[in-house]
Design a protein around this motif. Sequence first.
Motif, PDB file in Angstrom:
ATOM      1  N   ALA A   1       0.927  -1.241   0.066  1.00  0.00           N
ATOM      2  CA  ALA A   1       0.163   0.041  -0.012  1.00  0.00           C
ATOM      3  C   ALA A   1       1.078   1.152   0.028  1.00  0.00           C
ATOM      4  O   ALA A   1       1.938   1.055   0.643  1.00  0.00           O
ATOM      5  CB  ALA A   1      -0.818   0.029   1.349  1.00  0.00           C
ATOM      6  N   GLY A   2       0.428   2.307  -0.712  1.00  0.00           N
ATOM      7  CA  GLY A   2       1.291   3.658  -0.946  1.00  0.00           C
ATOM      8  C   GLY A   2       2.344   3.169  -1.537  1.00  0.00           C
ATOM      9  O   GLY A   2       3.626   3.748  -1.577  1.00  0.00           O
ATOM     10  N   THR A   3       2.360   2.346  -2.550  1.00  0.00           N
ATOM     11  CA  THR A   3       3.379   1.622  -3.436  1.00  0.00           C
ATOM     12  C   THR A   3       3.291   2.257  -4.734  1.00  0.00           C
ATOM     13  O   THR A   3       4.120   1.973  -5.778  1.00  0.00           O
ATOM     14  CB  THR A   3       3.704   0.293  -3.250  1.00  0.00           C
ATOM     15  OG1 THR A   3       2.220  -0.478  -3.152  1.00  0.00           O
ATOM     16  CG2 THR A   3       4.430   0.040  -1.919  1.00  0.00           C
ATOM     17  N   GLY A   4       2.313   3.065  -5.198  1.00  0.00           N
ATOM     18  CA  GLY A   4       2.006   3.561  -6.450  1.00  0.00           C
ATOM     19  C   GLY A   4       1.811   2.657  -7.512  1.00  0.00           C
ATOM     20  O   GLY A   4       1.577   1.555  -7.406  1.00  0.00           O
TER      21      GLY A   4
ATOM     22  N   GLY B   1       3.881   0.997   2.340  1.00  0.00           N
ATOM     23  CA  GLY B   1       4.938   1.895   2.000  1.00  0.00           C
ATOM     24  C   GLY B   1       6.264   1.364   1.434  1.00  0.00           C
ATOM     25  O   GLY B   1       7.029   1.936   1.029  1.00  0.00           O
ATOM     26  N   GLU B   2       6.395   0.197   1.929  1.00  0.00           N
ATOM     27  CA  GLU B   2       7.538  -0.730   1.434  1.00  0.00           C
ATOM     28  C   GLU B   2       7.061  -1.319   0.108  1.00  0.00           C
ATOM     29  O   GLU B   2       6.156  -2.022   0.236  1.00  0.00           O
ATOM     30  CB  GLU B   2       8.026  -1.877   2.371  1.00  0.00           C
ATOM     31  CG  GLU B   2       8.166  -1.095   3.927  1.00  0.00           C
ATOM     32  CD  GLU B   2       9.464  -0.436   3.923  1.00  0.00           C
ATOM     33  OE1 GLU B   2      10.279  -0.771   3.434  1.00  0.00           O
ATOM     34  OE2 GLU B   2       9.498   0.628   4.928  1.00  0.00           O
ATOM     35  N   PRO B   3       8.072  -1.483  -0.589  1.00  0.00           N
ATOM     36  CA  PRO B   3       7.913  -2.400  -1.998  1.00  0.00           C
ATOM     37  C   PRO B   3       7.570  -3.787  -1.589  1.00  0.00           C
ATOM     38  O   PRO B   3       8.431  -4.263  -0.792  1.00  0.00           O
ATOM     39  CB  PRO B   3       9.252  -2.132  -2.781  1.00  0.00           C
ATOM     40  CG  PRO B   3      10.025  -1.225  -2.157  1.00  0.00           C
ATOM     41  CD  PRO B   3       9.634  -0.889  -0.757  1.00  0.00           C
TER      42      PRO B   3
ATOM     43  N   MET C   1       4.281  11.276  -3.041  1.00  0.00           N
ATOM     44  CA  MET C   1       4.020  11.843  -4.155  1.00  0.00           C
ATOM     45  C   MET C   1       3.615  10.958  -5.155  1.00  0.00           C
ATOM     46  O   MET C   1       3.906   9.644  -5.067  1.00  0.00           O
ATOM     47  CB  MET C   1       4.906  13.000  -4.952  1.00  0.00           C
ATOM     48  CG  MET C   1       6.101  12.331  -5.345  1.00  0.00           C
ATOM     49  SD  MET C   1       7.249  13.681  -6.166  1.00  0.00           S
ATOM     50  CE  MET C   1       6.323  14.044  -7.518  1.00  0.00           C
ATOM     51  N   ASN C   2       2.554  11.149  -6.170  1.00  0.00           N
ATOM     52  CA  ASN C   2       2.056  10.252  -6.970  1.00  0.00           C
ATOM     53  C   ASN C   2       1.808   9.113  -6.272  1.00  0.00           C
ATOM     54  O   ASN C   2       1.820   7.948  -6.967  1.00  0.00           O
ATOM     55  CB  ASN C   2       3.227   9.873  -8.088  1.00  0.00           C
ATOM     56  CG  ASN C   2       3.374  11.126  -8.762  1.00  0.00           C
ATOM     57  OD1 ASN C   2       2.579  11.892  -9.144  1.00  0.00           O
ATOM     58  ND2 ASN C   2       4.717  11.196  -9.332  1.00  0.00           N
ATOM     59  N   GLY C   3       0.778   9.134  -5.144  1.00  0.00           N
ATOM     60  CA  GLY C   3       0.235   7.938  -4.640  1.00  0.00           C
ATOM     61  C   GLY C   3       1.204   6.975  -3.832  1.00  0.00           C
ATOM     62  O   GLY C   3       0.885   5.907  -3.446  1.00  0.00           O
ATOM     63  N   GLY C   4       2.608   7.216  -3.773  1.00  0.00           N
ATOM     64  CA  GLY C   4       3.469   6.561  -3.265  1.00  0.00           C
ATOM     65  C   GLY C   4       4.745   7.466  -2.520  1.00  0.00           C
ATOM     66  O   GLY C   4       4.494   8.619  -2.588  1.00  0.00           O
ATOM     67  N   ARG C   5       5.467   6.522  -2.219  1.00  0.00           N
ATOM     68  CA  ARG C   5       6.893   7.426  -1.546  1.00  0.00           C
ATOM     69  C   ARG C   5       7.550   8.173  -2.541  1.00  0.00           C
ATOM     70  O   ARG C   5       7.592   7.682  -3.647  1.00  0.00           O
ATOM     71  CB  ARG C   5       7.589   6.423  -0.895  1.00  0.00           C
ATOM     72  CG  ARG C   5       9.141   6.754  -0.284  1.00  0.00           C
ATOM     73  CD  ARG C   5       9.517   5.820   0.646  1.00  0.00           C
ATOM     74  NE  ARG C   5       9.787   4.560   0.047  1.00  0.00           N
ATOM     75  CZ  ARG C   5      10.240   3.365   0.621  1.00  0.00           C
ATOM     76  NH1 ARG C   5      10.408   3.307   1.755  1.00  0.00           N
ATOM     77  NH2 ARG C   5      10.433   2.156  -0.131  1.00  0.00           N
TER      78      ARG C   5
ATOM     79  N   LEU D   1      -0.864   8.703   5.415  1.00  0.00           N
ATOM     80  CA  LEU D   1      -1.585   8.375   4.055  1.00  0.00           C
ATOM     81  C   LEU D   1      -2.866   7.855   4.300  1.00  0.00           C
ATOM     82  O   LEU D   1      -3.978   8.188   3.701  1.00  0.00           O
ATOM     83  CB  LEU D   1      -0.714   7.490   3.356  1.00  0.00           C
ATOM     84  CG  LEU D   1      -0.958   7.170   1.971  1.00  0.00           C
ATOM     85  CD1 LEU D   1       0.179   7.044   1.046  1.00  0.00           C
ATOM     86  CD2 LEU D   1      -1.546   5.808   1.728  1.00  0.00           C
TER      87      LEU D   1
ATOM     88  N   TRP E   1       4.878   7.123   7.604  1.00  0.00           N
ATOM     89  CA  TRP E   1       3.970   7.757   6.915  1.00  0.00           C
ATOM     90  C   TRP E   1       2.836   7.055   6.184  1.00  0.00           C
ATOM     91  O   TRP E   1       1.703   7.738   5.723  1.00  0.00           O
ATOM     92  CB  TRP E   1       4.650   8.472   5.857  1.00  0.00           C
ATOM     93  CG  TRP E   1       5.350   7.643   4.820  1.00  0.00           C
ATOM     94  CD1 TRP E   1       6.758   7.297   5.072  1.00  0.00           C
ATOM     95  CD2 TRP E   1       5.034   6.970   3.660  1.00  0.00           C
ATOM     96  NE1 TRP E   1       7.118   6.145   4.102  1.00  0.00           N
ATOM     97  CE2 TRP E   1       6.112   6.066   3.140  1.00  0.00           C
ATOM     98  CE3 TRP E   1       3.750   6.901   3.228  1.00  0.00           C
ATOM     99  CZ2 TRP E   1       5.860   5.224   2.062  1.00  0.00           C
ATOM    100  CZ3 TRP E   1       3.512   6.147   1.708  1.00  0.00           C
ATOM    101  CH2 TRP E   1       4.691   5.376   1.606  1.00  0.00           C
ATOM    102  N   GLY E   2       2.772   5.794   6.052  1.00  0.00           N
ATOM    103  CA  GLY E   2       1.634   4.952   5.810  1.00  0.00           C
ATOM    104  C   GLY E   2       0.469   5.418   6.591  1.00  0.00           C
ATOM    105  O   GLY E   2      -0.656   5.333   6.117  1.00  0.00           O
TER     106      GLY E   2
END
Lengths: 408, 408
Positions: free
Chosen positions: A83-86, A120-122, B353-357, B326, B322-323
Amino acid sequence: MAVGLTGLPELYPVAGISLGTAAAGIRYRGRDDLVLMEMAPGGTAAAVFTRNAFCAAPVSVAREHLELFSPRFLLINAGNANAGTGKQGLADARQSCKSLAEAGGCRPAEVLPFSTGVIGEPLPLARLQAGIPAVLADRAGDAAAWERAARAIMTTDTVPKGASRRFEQAGRTVTVTGIAKGSGMIHPDMATMLAYVATDAAVERDLLADCLKRAVERSFNRISVDGDTSTNDACVLLASGAAGLPAIDNEGDPALALFQEALDGVCLELAQAIIRDGEGATKFITVRVEDGATPEECAAVAFTIAHSPLVKTACFASDPNWGRILAAVGRAGLEALDIARVTIHLDDVSIVMNGGRHPDYREEMGAAVMKLPEFTIRVNLGRGNHTTEVWTTDLSYDYVKINAEYRS
Amino acid sequence: MAVGLTGLPELYPVAGISLGTAAAGIRYRGRDDLVLMEMAPGGTAAAVFTRNAFCAAPVSVAREHLELFSPRFLLINAGNANAGTGKQGLADARQSCKSLAEAGGCRPAEVLPFSTGVIGEPLPLARLQAGIPAVLADRAGDAAAWERAARAIMTTDTVPKGASRRFEQAGRTVTVTGIAKGSGMIHPDMATMLAYVATDAAVERDLLADCLKRAVERSFNRISVDGDTSTNDACVLLASGAAGLPAIDNEGDPALALFQEALDGVCLELAQAIIRDGEGATKFITVRVEDGATPEECAAVAFTIAHSPLVKTACFASDPNWGRILAAVGRAGLEALDIARVTIHLDDVSIVMNGGRHPDYREEMGAAVMKLPEFTIRVNLGRGNHTTEVWTTDLSYDYVKINAEYRS
């Protein structure tokens, strides 16, 4: 330290459903963290997903795939939420489906991916892919496979969570079995809740979705704020139809009520287990709001109480500081609330009436209830005939500790 | 352990206002807990009260009295909230006004009563009455009297709170000075916030009410949930007119802007002081939401972040998780939020930015900011031109400790 929860109850296998687990090393070492759930062809499925605008990549993909086909496989990893990984996160989720589809012999869109863990981690895709042969090889339909899966999806959970119900339809036994994970909660909407429920009943797809919606409303949404959810929350219901009974395909079908009851039972037990295992929880608290004008206002009052850090810390301290409960009722936003009609009980101890302390109430009576590991805060609004219950925990030092230290 | 708050700033006396304190033994021993604030005849007053349906007895009485007359006296006790006390509580609040009116030479309705402390205990009226001669005898208008009053209204506060501003009107100095108490907050709406602000400007009554409403909206309501408040919250503004200047009596008066600015400054400093002294607070956090479509949606996002226990515990641990920020943005309920346009900064460090880190972001950059005692979480929604700031604290072990043990 889960309250009143020592381990898994007996989980009945579900015909047409098999599960496999493996240690893919996504994040944890020395434990399974990858789960495969397979449904035999011909079944139906329904799911409820997070409403968070920042939904995780696997949620987007699972939602999309579920529109296209009944799933053949669910693929679940613990330790990384993706999540948060674009865009990369989306690509990774799709690729994981593709890899499983190739190895498992189905279309990529017949795979639903799920992830839970750090945001947020890949996603460590290569490790996940490397685990796929192992989860496929591990597939089994017995109770032990359900139990391993219940353990493998855990993150901050301290105990695995599962529930089973059976009922008779046309002389045959139908089973509903589910597993869930989630414990990161003052508010359940802030930590990933995943639940997987399966039945060997045959249920028409739209009807199955309605059944799940109803069950979730009475269970997982009664431990949540406004139905809000984390970036990854999902509850999936698979109906394999492998019990060999005719499909339940209309609201008038007498088997529907039996199925709904079993499903409700499983979802409620799983939802309450999540609360019992709430992070740092030392109490399991039922907040019951009676005699409201609408179900919505009952829920508004119940959640205002259930989410008050001041009420929660008082519960932790077994301090019957009922003024905090009363203040929460008062600020729940009810129009024209007549405070003279409101009563508050702790279990059967009457605390508040006529806008103030009950004349017979003494501090030790309230304290005796609040020392119990499980009790009910009961509010009667005296202005209607609707009742709602929600379930919550106290707020302890350990909640802060767990959430301050998680990830570090 | 108030963050960046060591004690009272210089408090300028206000012509026409005097204050007295006494140790009435309401609950505490060895400290003043009763405060009298007197305004010379001819002044105007305005107040903002709690919207809690279970409002405390003194709030009901103060609201009623303020409708009738400009107050001559405010009578404030700490240690007992006189809330949840039913009819007896109302009778006690009225009697306290009557007793002061007799001793002080005014009508009972020219007295506004205020209480803060434990909910649900009967007000020790006799002790309060016994303290009245002492607070009357103690009256003084100097800075020391303001400081004593700031201390005497404290409950769980660790430091007294005050603020002063001056401006020039027609060659004369006008003063605005205020004191406040309150620290019981994850959510400020759950602990009593009391603020008393006085000026020697002359301001027409309705205009004064408008000024106060505006100032509160920009200060105390920016540390609160939906404007909700505890059973006892109140903010009172007295305008004695004793500076000897013509009354400000229309929105076009150039002195009005100067007065509003001074009032805003006092209220903001008091509101932030309450947050800096938040129970168990180790950080002072500004949540700034930029470029929203409306002020309301900026506030919704800001408060969702500010009230997230997961964000707060991460702040306590200086963990740039930061997740959690978000996820809070995502569940704030904004329609059609385009997550690709959302950016998140910690002070000047670009994280999302752009939905991710952000590609350049590294964990140590976020951690460095979060180790500071004061920092800003800045969210840009990229869909409008409105901005809102709210202020909050972290959630520490001490928050739980204080709230589990208060009263015990």
